[in-house]
Scaffold this active site. Sequence first.
Site, PDB file in Angstrom:
ATOM      1  N   ASP A  96     -17.623   8.611  34.810  1.00 14.06           N
ATOM      2  CA  ASP A  96     -17.569   8.837  33.362  1.00 14.06           C
ATOM      3  C   ASP A  96     -16.439   9.815  33.038  1.00 14.06           C
ATOM      4  OD1 ASP A  96     -19.704  10.338  30.817  1.00 14.06           O
ATOM      5  OD2 ASP A  96     -18.301   8.666  30.685  1.00 14.06           O
ATOM      6  N   ASN A  97     -15.939   9.797  31.806  1.00 11.48           N
ATOM      7  CA  ASN A  97     -15.014  10.810  31.273  1.00 11.48           C
ATOM      8  C   ASN A  97     -13.657  10.877  31.936  1.00 11.48           C
ATOM      9  OD1 ASN A  97     -17.990  12.496  31.501  1.00 11.48           O
ATOM     10  ND2 ASN A  97     -17.156  11.968  29.494  1.00 11.48           N
TER      11      ASN A  97
ATOM     12  N   LYS B 145     -15.847  17.842  36.164  1.00  8.42           N
ATOM     13  CA  LYS B 145     -14.749  16.854  36.257  1.00  8.42           C
ATOM     14  C   LYS B 145     -13.783  17.201  37.383  1.00  8.42           C
ATOM     15  CE  LYS B 145     -17.162  15.450  33.038  1.00  8.42           C
ATOM     16  NZ  LYS B 145     -18.286  14.592  33.463  1.00  8.42           N
TER      17      LYS B 145
ATOM     18  N   GLU C 173     -18.712   9.542  23.942  1.00  9.45           N
ATOM     19  CA  GLU C 173     -20.035   9.281  23.368  1.00  9.45           C
ATOM     20  C   GLU C 173     -20.144   9.759  21.910  1.00  9.45           C
ATOM     21  OE1 GLU C 173     -19.476  10.624  26.351  1.00  9.45           O
ATOM     22  OE2 GLU C 173     -20.431  12.545  26.621  1.00  9.45           O
TER      23      GLU C 173
ATOM     24  N   ASP D  56     -20.724  12.026  36.975  1.00 11.34           N
ATOM     25  CA  ASP D  56     -20.790  12.523  35.598  1.00 11.34           C
ATOM     26  C   ASP D  56     -21.034  14.028  35.584  1.00 11.34           C
ATOM     27  OD1 ASP D  56     -22.822  11.843  32.633  1.00 11.34           O
ATOM     28  OD2 ASP D  56     -20.700  12.355  32.854  1.00 11.34           O
TER      29      ASP D  56
HETATM   30  O1  LIG Z   1     -18.861  18.436  31.361  1.00  7.86           O
HETATM   31  C1  LIG Z   1     -19.412  17.348  31.241  1.00  7.86           C
HETATM   32  N1  LIG Z   1     -20.362  16.951  32.121  1.00  7.86           N
HETATM   33  C2  LIG Z   1     -20.627  17.743  33.304  1.00  7.86           C
HETATM   34  C3  LIG Z   1     -21.633  18.861  33.148  1.00  7.86           C
HETATM   35  C4  LIG Z   1     -21.595  19.541  34.496  1.00  7.86           C
HETATM   36  C5  LIG Z   1     -22.866  20.102  35.006  1.00  7.86           C
HETATM   37  C6  LIG Z   1     -23.085  19.779  36.406  1.00  7.86           C
HETATM   38  C7  LIG Z   1     -22.397  20.242  37.509  1.00  7.86           C
HETATM   39  C8  LIG Z   1     -22.944  19.769  38.752  1.00  7.86           C
HETATM   40  C9  LIG Z   1     -22.558  20.063  40.066  1.00  7.86           C
HETATM   41  N2  LIG Z   1     -23.227  19.541  41.131  1.00  7.86           N
HETATM   42  C10 LIG Z   1     -24.272  18.720  40.933  1.00  7.86           C
HETATM   43  C11 LIG Z   1     -24.711  18.399  39.669  1.00  7.86           C
HETATM   44  C12 LIG Z   1     -24.018  18.933  38.570  1.00  7.86           C
HETATM   45  S1  LIG Z   1     -24.335  18.748  36.891  1.00  7.86           S
HETATM   46  C13 LIG Z   1     -19.104  16.446  30.096  1.00  7.86           C
HETATM   47  C14 LIG Z   1     -18.405  16.962  29.002  1.00  7.86           C
HETATM   48  C15 LIG Z   1     -18.105  16.153  27.907  1.00  7.86           C
HETATM   49  C16 LIG Z   1     -17.350  16.710  26.747  1.00  7.86           C
HETATM   50  C17 LIG Z   1     -17.628  17.995  26.266  1.00  7.86           C
HETATM   51  C18 LIG Z   1     -16.926  18.506  25.192  1.00  7.86           C
HETATM   52  C19 LIG Z   1     -15.942  17.723  24.575  1.00  7.86           C
HETATM   53  F1  LIG Z   1     -15.280  18.222  23.506  1.00  7.86           F
HETATM   54  C20 LIG Z   1     -15.665  16.456  25.035  1.00  7.86           C
HETATM   55  C21 LIG Z   1     -16.368  15.945  26.130  1.00  7.86           C
HETATM   56  C22 LIG Z   1     -18.510  14.812  27.882  1.00  7.86           C
HETATM   57  C23 LIG Z   1     -19.200  14.293  28.972  1.00  7.86           C
HETATM   58  O2  LIG Z   1     -19.617  12.994  28.983  1.00  7.86           O
HETATM   59  C24 LIG Z   1     -19.496  15.093  30.087  1.00  7.86           C
HETATM   60  O3  LIG Z   1     -20.150  14.513  31.136  1.00  7.86           O
HETATM   61 MG   LIG Z   2     -20.133  12.377  30.935  1.00  6.70          MG
END
Ligand SMILES: O=C(NCCCCc1cc2cnccc2s1)c1cc(-c2ccc(F)cc2)cc(O)c1O
Ligand SMILES: [Mg+2]
Length: 214
Positions: free
Chosen positions: A169-170, A144, A199, A141
């Site tokens: 997810d996603n 992406k 969500e 998650d």
């Molecule tokens: O980007 C998303 N989740 C990732 C955040 C990345 C941070 C990390 C990088 C990283 C690297 N290494 C270790 C740990 C980590 S944590 C995300 C985005 C949407 C979304 C946003 C706008 C929209 F219009 C429609 C959907 C929905 C979702 O459910 C999501 O999960």
């Molecule tokens: Mg997500």
Amino acid sequence: TQSTRPQRMLAAVQKNATRGDPRSVVKAIDQFCRQKEWAMNVGDEKGCILDSVVSEVNPATVLELGTYCGYSTVRIASLLPPHAKLITLEFNPDNAVIARQVIAWAGLEDKIQLVEGASGDWIPKMKEEFGVKTFDLVFLDHWKDRYLPDTKLMEECGLLRKGSILLADNVICPGTPDYLEYVRNSPRYKSQYFKSHLEYTKVEDGLEKSVFLG
Ligand SMILES: O=C(NCCCCc1cc2cnccc2s1)c1cc(-c2ccc(F)cc2)cc(O)c1O
Ligand SMILES: [Mg+2]
């Protein structure tokens, strides 16, 4: 000074959820995101699919890539058997500060190890740093465009065993096309798509469950 959305989410948990009651923490975050401010938690609809996969796998070791505010971390950990461990990686230190407090409010600190940093840096160090052999379940998650490279990295590092489950997810929104193509066409995975919605919205999204065949 202006508060952040994760800070306002934590305040909603501390106001509306009962200490030590993970389900009330999950409910408080979902209410906050439906009634006040959208946030990128896996949410209640996909969360029910997550719950059913966790219950079915009954994992002793879980890796979560992408903690955010700890919503799915708490959802997963609340279903784990005693002595089971969940390692969750978060890149953003400000989110990690919030997630630690959400996890503490739920009373799940003993089951969860939150690690700050990037997946590409930490995955190769999992065995030596945390004494992990393999993961029974991985919840993807995070970025992406890192789902595919990190899955290949986990294979290379011997962190997956025959029967390990990847739940992503996603896979539709924002989308992970290269990852989907890989797990759906590789002879090393058996994949299944669970159609759902982004969500707190009516936009299509879904979870992809993939079994590593070894
Ligand atoms: O980007 C998303 N989740 C990732 C955040 C990345 C941070 C990390 C990088 C990283 C690297 N290494 C270790 C740990 C980590 S944590 C995300 C985005 C949407 C979304 C946003 C706008 C929209 F219009 C429609 C959907 C929905 C979702 O459910 C999501 O999960
Ligand atoms: Mg997500």
